[in-house]
Scaffold this motif. Structure first.
Motif, PDB file in Angstrom:
ATOM      1  N   MET A   1      -3.173   2.919  -4.434  1.00 30.89           N
ATOM      2  CA  MET A   1      -2.803   1.528  -4.381  1.00 30.89           C
ATOM      3  C   MET A   1      -2.858   1.073  -2.923  1.00 30.89           C
ATOM      4  O   MET A   1      -2.544   1.843  -2.029  1.00 30.89           O
ATOM      5  N   GLU A   2      -3.255  -0.159  -2.711  1.00 28.58           N
ATOM      6  CA  GLU A   2      -3.266  -0.719  -1.367  1.00 28.58           C
ATOM      7  C   GLU A   2      -2.323  -1.907  -1.304  1.00 28.58           C
ATOM      8  O   GLU A   2      -2.147  -2.630  -2.286  1.00 28.58           O
ATOM      9  N   TYR A   3      -1.702  -2.087  -0.143  1.00 26.08           N
ATOM     10  CA  TYR A   3      -0.826  -3.231   0.076  1.00 26.08           C
ATOM     11  C   TYR A   3      -1.168  -3.828   1.433  1.00 26.08           C
ATOM     12  O   TYR A   3      -1.218  -3.113   2.431  1.00 26.08           O
ATOM     13  N   LYS A   4      -1.428  -5.144   1.460  1.00 23.00           N
ATOM     14  CA  LYS A   4      -1.777  -5.816   2.713  1.00 23.00           C
ATOM     15  C   LYS A   4      -0.505  -6.267   3.417  1.00 23.00           C
ATOM     16  O   LYS A   4       0.290  -7.019   2.864  1.00 23.00           O
ATOM     17  N   VAL A   5      -0.323  -5.783   4.632  1.00 26.05           N
ATOM     18  CA  VAL A   5       0.855  -6.124   5.439  1.00 26.05           C
ATOM     19  C   VAL A   5       0.631  -7.482   6.088  1.00 26.05           C
ATOM     20  O   VAL A   5      -0.396  -7.724   6.709  1.00 26.05           O
ATOM     21  N   LYS A   6       1.609  -8.363   5.931  1.00 25.49           N
ATOM     22  CA  LYS A   6       1.554  -9.678   6.556  1.00 25.49           C
ATOM     23  C   LYS A   6       2.633  -9.736   7.638  1.00 25.49           C
ATOM     24  O   LYS A   6       3.648  -9.053   7.546  1.00 25.49           O
ATOM     25  N   ASN A   7       2.445 -10.524   8.641  1.00 29.95           N
ATOM     26  CA  ASN A   7       3.429 -10.720   9.723  1.00 29.95           C
ATOM     27  C   ASN A   7       3.709  -9.453  10.516  1.00 29.95           C
ATOM     28  O   ASN A   7       4.819  -9.253  10.996  1.00 29.95           O
ATOM     29  N   GLY A   8       2.754  -8.541  10.594  1.00 30.82           N
ATOM     30  CA  GLY A   8       2.902  -7.380  11.465  1.00 30.82           C
ATOM     31  C   GLY A   8       3.496  -6.146  10.828  1.00 30.82           C
ATOM     32  O   GLY A   8       3.036  -5.048  11.067  1.00 30.82           O
ATOM     33  N   TYR A   9       4.550  -6.301  10.021  1.00 27.14           N
ATOM     34  CA  TYR A   9       5.169  -5.144   9.376  1.00 27.14           C
ATOM     35  C   TYR A   9       5.928  -5.561   8.128  1.00 27.14           C
ATOM     36  O   TYR A   9       6.170  -6.743   7.889  1.00 27.14           O
ATOM     37  N   ILE A  10       6.312  -4.574   7.335  1.00 31.89           N
ATOM     38  CA  ILE A  10       7.173  -4.769   6.170  1.00 31.89           C
ATOM     39  C   ILE A  10       8.174  -3.621   6.176  1.00 31.89           C
ATOM     40  O   ILE A  10       7.851  -2.517   6.618  1.00 31.89           O
ATOM     41  N   THR A  11       9.388  -3.880   5.721  1.00 32.94           N
ATOM     42  CA  THR A  11      10.363  -2.792   5.663  1.00 32.94           C
ATOM     43  C   THR A  11      10.157  -2.006   4.371  1.00 32.94           C
ATOM     44  O   THR A  11       9.569  -2.505   3.406  1.00 32.94           O
ATOM     45  N   LEU A  12      10.659  -0.793   4.368  1.00 30.68           N
ATOM     46  CA  LEU A  12      10.536   0.053   3.181  1.00 30.68           C
ATOM     47  C   LEU A  12      11.193  -0.613   1.978  1.00 30.68           C
ATOM     48  O   LEU A  12      10.645  -0.611   0.881  1.00 30.68           O
ATOM     49  N   GLY A  13      12.355  -1.212   2.164  1.00 33.06           N
ATOM     50  CA  GLY A  13      13.037  -1.904   1.063  1.00 33.06           C
ATOM     51  C   GLY A  13      12.204  -3.037   0.495  1.00 33.06           C
ATOM     52  O   GLY A  13      12.119  -3.225  -0.716  1.00 33.06           O
ATOM     53  N   GLN A  14      11.562  -3.810   1.375  1.00 40.03           N
ATOM     54  CA  GLN A  14      10.704  -4.907   0.926  1.00 40.03           C
ATOM     55  C   GLN A  14       9.488  -4.384   0.176  1.00 40.03           C
ATOM     56  O   GLN A  14       9.051  -4.973  -0.810  1.00 40.03           O
ATOM     57  N   LEU A  15       8.941  -3.259   0.647  1.00 42.75           N
ATOM     58  CA  LEU A  15       7.784  -2.669  -0.023  1.00 42.75           C
ATOM     59  C   LEU A  15       8.154  -2.182  -1.426  1.00 42.75           C
ATOM     60  O   LEU A  15       7.389  -2.367  -2.375  1.00 42.75           O
ATOM     61  N   LEU A  16       9.324  -1.577  -1.554  1.00 44.30           N
ATOM     62  CA  LEU A  16       9.773  -1.121  -2.874  1.00 44.30           C
ATOM     63  C   LEU A  16       9.823  -2.279  -3.860  1.00 44.30           C
ATOM     64  O   LEU A  16       9.409  -2.160  -5.006  1.00 44.30           O
ATOM     65  N   LYS A  17      10.326  -3.415  -3.399  1.00 43.43           N
ATOM     66  CA  LYS A  17      10.416  -4.590  -4.259  1.00 43.43           C
ATOM     67  C   LYS A  17       9.034  -5.179  -4.530  1.00 43.43           C
ATOM     68  O   LYS A  17       8.705  -5.507  -5.666  1.00 43.43           O
ATOM     69  N   ALA A  18       8.211  -5.292  -3.498  1.00 42.65           N
ATOM     70  CA  ALA A  18       6.873  -5.882  -3.653  1.00 42.65           C
ATOM     71  C   ALA A  18       5.993  -5.078  -4.609  1.00 42.65           C
ATOM     72  O   ALA A  18       5.155  -5.643  -5.307  1.00 42.65           O
ATOM     73  N   CYS A  19       6.194  -3.774  -4.643  1.00 42.55           N
ATOM     74  CA  CYS A  19       5.387  -2.900  -5.511  1.00 42.55           C
ATOM     75  C   CYS A  19       6.089  -2.575  -6.820  1.00 42.55           C
ATOM     76  O   CYS A  19       5.695  -1.652  -7.532  1.00 42.55           O
ATOM     77  N   ASP A  20       7.147  -3.305  -7.132  1.00 44.27           N
ATOM     78  CA  ASP A  20       7.866  -3.213  -8.411  1.00 44.27           C
ATOM     79  C   ASP A  20       8.539  -1.873  -8.687  1.00 44.27           C
ATOM     80  O   ASP A  20       8.673  -1.462  -9.836  1.00 44.27           O
ATOM     81  N   PHE A  21       8.962  -1.175  -7.632  1.00 38.67           N
ATOM     82  CA  PHE A  21       9.764   0.031  -7.849  1.00 38.67           C
ATOM     83  C   PHE A  21      11.217  -0.341  -8.104  1.00 38.67           C
ATOM     84  O   PHE A  21      11.964   0.406  -8.718  1.00 38.67           O
ATOM     85  N   ILE A  22      11.620  -1.514  -7.605  1.00 45.81           N
ATOM     86  CA  ILE A  22      12.956  -2.045  -7.841  1.00 45.81           C
ATOM     87  C   ILE A  22      12.806  -3.517  -8.180  1.00 45.81           C
ATOM     88  O   ILE A  22      11.788  -4.141  -7.859  1.00 45.81           O
TER      89      ILE A  22
END
Length: 67
Positions: free
Chosen positions: A1-22
């Motif tokens: 899976m690929e995820y495009k980072v916007k605004n320089g970075y993303i936090t791990l918590g935000q990534l979990l939500k964006a990828c539907d793990f939470i």
């Protein structure tokens, strides 16, 4: 899976939500302790960990390449 980072970075918590793990940001606190998460082959349990393009995150059996 690929995820495009916007605004320089993303936090791990935000990534979990964006990828539907939470389903909500509040769950991130518990998810990082319960899920098997590795960032660039190192175990990670900090929901605030900043992730940048080029990082590789493995959550359980799912590999996410940050672009």
């Amino acid at each position: 899976m690929e995820y495009k980072v916007k605004n320089g970075y993303i936090t791990l918590g935000q990534l979990l939500k964006a990828c539907d793990f939470i389903s909500s940001g509040a769950q991130a606190k518990f998810a990082v302790k319960e899920l098997d998460i590795h960032v660039n082959d190192e175990k990670e349990d900090r929901r605030g960990r900043k992730l940048f393009a080029g990082d590789v995150v493995v959550i359980e059996d799912t590999t996410i390449y940050l672009k």
